[in-house]
Design a protein around this motif. Structure first.
Motif, PDB file in Angstrom:
ATOM      1  N   VAL A 258     -32.041 -52.856  38.093  1.00  0.00           N
ATOM      2  CA  VAL A 258     -33.187 -52.021  38.474  1.00  0.00           C
ATOM      3  C   VAL A 258     -32.784 -51.046  39.569  1.00  0.00           C
ATOM      4  CG1 VAL A 258     -35.474 -52.027  39.535  1.00  0.00           C
ATOM      5  CG2 VAL A 258     -34.919 -53.695  37.763  1.00  0.00           C
ATOM      6  N   ARG A 259     -32.070 -51.540  40.588  1.00  0.00           N
ATOM      7  CA  ARG A 259     -31.635 -50.657  41.674  1.00  0.00           C
ATOM      8  C   ARG A 259     -30.673 -49.585  41.144  1.00  0.00           C
ATOM      9  NH1 ARG A 259     -30.996 -55.817  44.351  1.00  0.00           N
ATOM     10  NH2 ARG A 259     -32.725 -56.182  45.794  1.00  0.00           N
ATOM     11  N   ARG A 260     -29.773 -50.004  40.233  1.00  0.00           N
ATOM     12  CA  ARG A 260     -28.823 -49.043  39.673  1.00  0.00           C
ATOM     13  C   ARG A 260     -29.538 -47.969  38.857  1.00  0.00           C
ATOM     14  NH1 ARG A 260     -25.986 -52.368  37.019  1.00  0.00           N
ATOM     15  NH2 ARG A 260     -24.506 -52.847  38.704  1.00  0.00           N
ATOM     16  N   SER A 261     -30.575 -48.366  38.102  1.00  0.00           N
ATOM     17  CA  SER A 261     -31.329 -47.391  37.297  1.00  0.00           C
ATOM     18  C   SER A 261     -32.069 -46.408  38.182  1.00  0.00           C
ATOM     19  CB  SER A 261     -32.316 -48.118  36.376  1.00  0.00           C
ATOM     20  OG  SER A 261     -31.636 -48.951  35.459  1.00  0.00           O
ATOM     21  N   VAL A 262     -32.663 -46.939  39.274  1.00  0.00           N
ATOM     22  CA  VAL A 262     -33.369 -46.045  40.199  1.00  0.00           C
ATOM     23  C   VAL A 262     -32.391 -45.099  40.872  1.00  0.00           C
ATOM     24  CG1 VAL A 262     -34.729 -45.953  42.319  1.00  0.00           C
ATOM     25  CG2 VAL A 262     -35.243 -47.679  40.585  1.00  0.00           C
ATOM     26  N   ARG A 263     -31.219 -45.631  41.269  1.00  0.00           N
ATOM     27  CA  ARG A 263     -30.225 -44.788  41.906  1.00  0.00           C
ATOM     28  C   ARG A 263     -29.681 -43.740  40.929  1.00  0.00           C
ATOM     29  NH1 ARG A 263     -27.523 -48.568  43.766  1.00  0.00           N
ATOM     30  NH2 ARG A 263     -25.851 -48.706  42.218  1.00  0.00           N
ATOM     31  N   ALA A 264     -29.582 -44.102  39.648  1.00  0.00           N
ATOM     32  CA  ALA A 264     -29.087 -43.152  38.646  1.00  0.00           C
ATOM     33  C   ALA A 264     -30.032 -41.990  38.451  1.00  0.00           C
ATOM     34  CB  ALA A 264     -28.872 -43.876  37.310  1.00  0.00           C
ATOM     35  N   LEU A 265     -31.330 -42.207  38.739  1.00  0.00           N
ATOM     36  CA  LEU A 265     -32.280 -41.101  38.644  1.00  0.00           C
ATOM     37  C   LEU A 265     -32.069 -40.083  39.751  1.00  0.00           C
ATOM     38  CD1 LEU A 265     -35.554 -43.036  37.764  1.00  0.00           C
ATOM     39  CD2 LEU A 265     -34.059 -41.759  36.230  1.00  0.00           C
ATOM     40  N   ARG A 266     -31.469 -40.512  40.844  1.00  0.00           N
ATOM     41  CA  ARG A 266     -31.240 -39.611  41.978  1.00  0.00           C
ATOM     42  C   ARG A 266     -29.837 -39.002  41.936  1.00  0.00           C
ATOM     43  NH1 ARG A 266     -35.006 -40.230  46.061  1.00  0.00           N
ATOM     44  NH2 ARG A 266     -36.451 -41.943  45.795  1.00  0.00           N
ATOM     45  N   GLU A 267     -28.865 -39.773  41.532  1.00  0.00           N
ATOM     46  CA  GLU A 267     -27.488 -39.285  41.503  1.00  0.00           C
ATOM     47  C   GLU A 267     -26.694 -40.118  40.508  1.00  0.00           C
ATOM     48  OE1 GLU A 267     -25.901 -39.789  45.354  1.00  0.00           O
ATOM     49  OE2 GLU A 267     -26.196 -41.944  45.408  1.00  0.00           O
ATOM     50  N   ASP A 268     -25.547 -39.625  40.117  1.00  0.00           N
ATOM     51  CA  ASP A 268     -24.687 -40.362  39.196  1.00  0.00           C
ATOM     52  C   ASP A 268     -24.063 -41.559  39.902  1.00  0.00           C
ATOM     53  OD1 ASP A 268     -25.223 -38.577  37.208  1.00  0.00           O
ATOM     54  OD2 ASP A 268     -23.512 -37.276  37.706  1.00  0.00           O
ATOM     55  N   ALA A 269     -24.405 -42.757  39.437  1.00  0.00           N
ATOM     56  CA  ALA A 269     -23.867 -43.978  40.037  1.00  0.00           C
ATOM     57  C   ALA A 269     -22.431 -44.201  39.570  1.00  0.00           C
ATOM     58  CB  ALA A 269     -24.741 -45.172  39.647  1.00  0.00           C
ATOM     59  N   GLU A 270     -21.613 -44.723  40.461  1.00  0.00           N
ATOM     60  CA  GLU A 270     -20.212 -44.966  40.136  1.00  0.00           C
ATOM     61  C   GLU A 270     -20.108 -46.276  39.370  1.00  0.00           C
ATOM     62  OE1 GLU A 270     -15.896 -45.457  42.394  1.00  0.00           O
ATOM     63  OE2 GLU A 270     -17.688 -44.785  43.488  1.00  0.00           O
ATOM     64  N   ALA A 271     -19.713 -46.198  38.099  1.00  0.00           N
ATOM     65  CA  ALA A 271     -19.650 -47.377  37.239  1.00  0.00           C
ATOM     66  C   ALA A 271     -18.278 -48.024  37.352  1.00  0.00           C
ATOM     67  CB  ALA A 271     -19.928 -46.982  35.799  1.00  0.00           C
ATOM     68  N   PRO A 272     -18.185 -49.357  37.081  1.00  0.00           N
ATOM     69  CA  PRO A 272     -16.877 -50.032  37.105  1.00  0.00           C
ATOM     70  C   PRO A 272     -16.041 -49.594  35.904  1.00  0.00           C
ATOM     71  CG  PRO A 272     -18.586 -51.516  36.327  1.00  0.00           C
ATOM     72  CD  PRO A 272     -19.284 -50.262  36.779  1.00  0.00           C
ATOM     73  N   PRO A 273     -14.725 -49.851  35.904  1.00  0.00           N
ATOM     74  CA  PRO A 273     -13.881 -49.517  34.750  1.00  0.00           C
ATOM     75  C   PRO A 273     -14.405 -50.181  33.482  1.00  0.00           C
ATOM     76  CG  PRO A 273     -12.541 -50.099  36.649  1.00  0.00           C
ATOM     77  CD  PRO A 273     -13.959 -50.405  37.022  1.00  0.00           C
ATOM     78  N   LEU A 274     -14.152 -49.538  32.340  1.00  0.00           N
ATOM     79  CA  LEU A 274     -14.704 -50.023  31.079  1.00  0.00           C
ATOM     80  C   LEU A 274     -14.175 -51.416  30.738  1.00  0.00           C
ATOM     81  CD1 LEU A 274     -16.405 -49.492  28.562  1.00  0.00           C
ATOM     82  CD2 LEU A 274     -14.428 -48.355  27.543  1.00  0.00           C
ATOM     83  N   GLU A 275     -12.867 -51.643  30.937  1.00  0.00           N
ATOM     84  CA  GLU A 275     -12.303 -52.968  30.634  1.00  0.00           C
ATOM     85  C   GLU A 275     -12.999 -54.050  31.447  1.00  0.00           C
ATOM     86  OE1 GLU A 275     -10.688 -50.346  31.503  1.00  0.00           O
ATOM     87  OE2 GLU A 275      -9.242 -49.797  29.956  1.00  0.00           O
ATOM     88  N   GLU A 276     -13.219 -53.771  32.731  1.00  0.00           N
ATOM     89  CA  GLU A 276     -13.876 -54.754  33.607  1.00  0.00           C
ATOM     90  C   GLU A 276     -15.316 -54.983  33.172  1.00  0.00           C
ATOM     91  OE1 GLU A 276     -15.260 -55.035  38.282  1.00  0.00           O
ATOM     92  OE2 GLU A 276     -13.546 -53.761  37.722  1.00  0.00           O
ATOM     93  N   ALA A 277     -16.028 -53.897  32.785  1.00  0.00           N
ATOM     94  CA  ALA A 277     -17.418 -54.030  32.369  1.00  0.00           C
ATOM     95  C   ALA A 277     -17.541 -54.856  31.092  1.00  0.00           C
ATOM     96  CB  ALA A 277     -18.033 -52.637  32.166  1.00  0.00           C
ATOM     97  N   ILE A 278     -16.636 -54.615  30.119  1.00  0.00           N
ATOM     98  CA  ILE A 278     -16.691 -55.384  28.866  1.00  0.00           C
ATOM     99  C   ILE A 278     -16.350 -56.846  29.125  1.00  0.00           C
ATOM    100  CG2 ILE A 278     -15.591 -55.674  26.614  1.00  0.00           C
ATOM    101  CD1 ILE A 278     -15.350 -52.659  26.418  1.00  0.00           C
ATOM    102  N   ALA A 279     -15.367 -57.087  29.978  1.00  0.00           N
ATOM    103  CA  ALA A 279     -15.011 -58.471  30.306  1.00  0.00           C
ATOM    104  C   ALA A 279     -16.177 -59.192  30.970  1.00  0.00           C
ATOM    105  CB  ALA A 279     -13.784 -58.485  31.214  1.00  0.00           C
ATOM    106  N   HIS A 280     -16.900 -58.513  31.839  1.00  0.00           N
ATOM    107  CA  HIS A 280     -18.055 -59.121  32.496  1.00  0.00           C
ATOM    108  C   HIS A 280     -19.150 -59.446  31.486  1.00  0.00           C
ATOM    109  CE1 HIS A 280     -20.824 -60.025  35.738  1.00  0.00           C
ATOM    110  NE2 HIS A 280     -21.718 -59.198  35.199  1.00  0.00           N
TER     111      HIS A 280
END
Length: 415
Positions: A258-280
């Motif tokens: 929820v916090r990330r979505s709200v922050r994304a409405l204000r600015e581009d949030a820095e996402a983790p690397p794709l490999e790390e995100a898929i592993a998570h």
């Protein structure tokens, strides 16, 4: 009756200074008529009436059918011709200039030239009559001066017709250009409003996809954990506490989403690397469901944040659908990068479904919209009791001239 009234509805002279110039010409002819009447010892009633009617007709132009306009111009020409043949007031034929000015407002260019030519011919007729009446009064020694004056007068009238025609036509063209520019400006304003509304709609759809793919995934997993804990609470409290702890962790993750979505409405949030995100995602899925999951990532390249986010959300949504519907025991995720594209394959050995009987839900629609937004392709292979496979191909280079599929385009499905 209403149509007849509309066709007879008059129109005003669009250029006031031309109307004033017409009235000045008529007033000049009227003053000449009064001065010439002194020598005749009588009031030129017919001339005065002709000039009065012409002054009124100059102010009001006919509208509607072409026949009404032709009658109007014919009446004016007839009045001027009649007034010029009454015996004096030689300057009256110059009022044909008024007829030409008004014809520019009433007719198209070809008809304007016809009126100009007719006015010049009638002027020549008046000149011939004038020569026949006054030649005997001119001394032989002065006749060459008379003819020079007559020829100069005829040439000046012809040039006057030409310049008046060009002047009024230019004014009308400029006026039409301004009206067209104003209409184009208004149309552009409407287009800008439509683009603004479309942008708002796209942003709402984007937010809806983000909520569905991120928060929806986490809440679905949490709901399954809580259901499992409720079933095990009486039989195995220790294992039930494990599922409750995982549900608690998922609640914390939901808050982060929820916090990330709200922050994304204000600015581009820095996402983790794709490999790390898929592993998570794979780790959370296996802990929450107990289903074996394997991941394979091949190739090394720098993927833009937009593409990385698209692939992450597709994997997330696919795992959510498997968790909710597939009843699978094995899930495999393969991500490979080639020179020109990125390929993602997600497959399970679950119960599958008949694509002809089951309509696409919002999750599959969201996947397709994300893929279509970056000119990719999504292919779905499934049939009952034979699992499901999702194949995604995203190009690494998107050319501006390349056609983008509409977000409403259907997903390609193979049974």
């Amino acid at each position: 009756m209403i149509a007849l009234q509309r066709s007879l509805k008059p129109q005003l002279n669009p250029f006031r200074f031309l109307l004033y110039a017409e009235w000045v010409m008529i007033a000049t002819c009227f003053s000449f008529a009064i001065m010439e009447s002194f020598g005749e010892n009588q009031v030129p009633v017919q001339h005065v009436l002709v000039l009065a009617v012409l002054s009124v007709m100059a102010a009001i132009l006919p509208g509607g059918k072409l026949s009404y306009k032709l009658i109007y111009v014919g009446i004016e020409i007839g009045l001027i011709f009649y007034g010029a043949t009454l015996g004096y007031l030689h300057v009256l034929p110059t009022l044909y200039l008024i007829v030409l000015i008004q014809s520019c407002f009433l007719f198209k260019p070809l008809m304007r030239w016809i009126v100009a030519g007719l006015s010049f011919l009638l002027f020549l007729v008046h000149q011939v009559r004038y020569v026949q009446n006054i030649t005997l009064l001119v001394e032989p020694s002065d006749r060459h001066l008379f003819w020079m004056h007559l020829i100069a007068e005829t040439l000046m009238f012809g040039l006057g017709l030409f310049f008046v025609l060009k002047l009024v036509s230019t004014l009308l063209s400029e006026r039409q250009a301004k009206e067209a520019l104003a209409a184009a400006h208004e149309q552009l304003r409407q287009y800008a409003l439509q683009i603004e509304e479309l942008a708002a709609l796209q942003e709402r759809n984007h937010i809806a996809r983000e909520i569905h793919d991120s928060l929806g995934h986490t809440l679905t997993a949490q709901n399954i954990q809580l259901q499992t804990a409720a079933k095990l609470w009486q039989r195995d409290p220790d294992q039930a506490r494990t599922f409750l702890q995982q549900a608690q962790q998922l609640a914390a993750t939901a808050m982060q989403e929820v916090r990330r979505s709200v922050r994304a409405l204000r600015e581009d949030a820095e996402a983790p690397p794709l490999e790390e995100a898929i592993a998570h995602l794979a780790k959370d899925f296996q802990q929450g469901t107990g289903v074996a999951i394997s991941t394979s990532i091949k190739g090394q390249t720098i993927i833009c944040p937009r593409m990385s986010k698209t692939l992450h959300r597709i994997v997330q949504e696919a795992l959510t659908n498997i968790r909710k519907h597939a009843q699978a025991s094995q899930v495999n995720i393969q991500l490979s990068t080639a020179a020109t594209d990125v390929n993602l394959v997600i497959e399970d050995n679950g119960q599958g479904f008949d694509p002809n009987q089951r309509s696409n839900g919002f999750g599959l629609q969201g996947m397709q919209e994300r893929v279509a937004a970056i000119n990719g392709t999504l292919h779905l292979e499934t049939k009952p009791e034979n699992g499901c496979r999702i194949i995604v191909k995203l190009p690494l280079q998107n050319h501006p001239e390349r056609h983008e599929r509409h977000p409403g385009e259907r997903i390609e499905i193979s049974p």
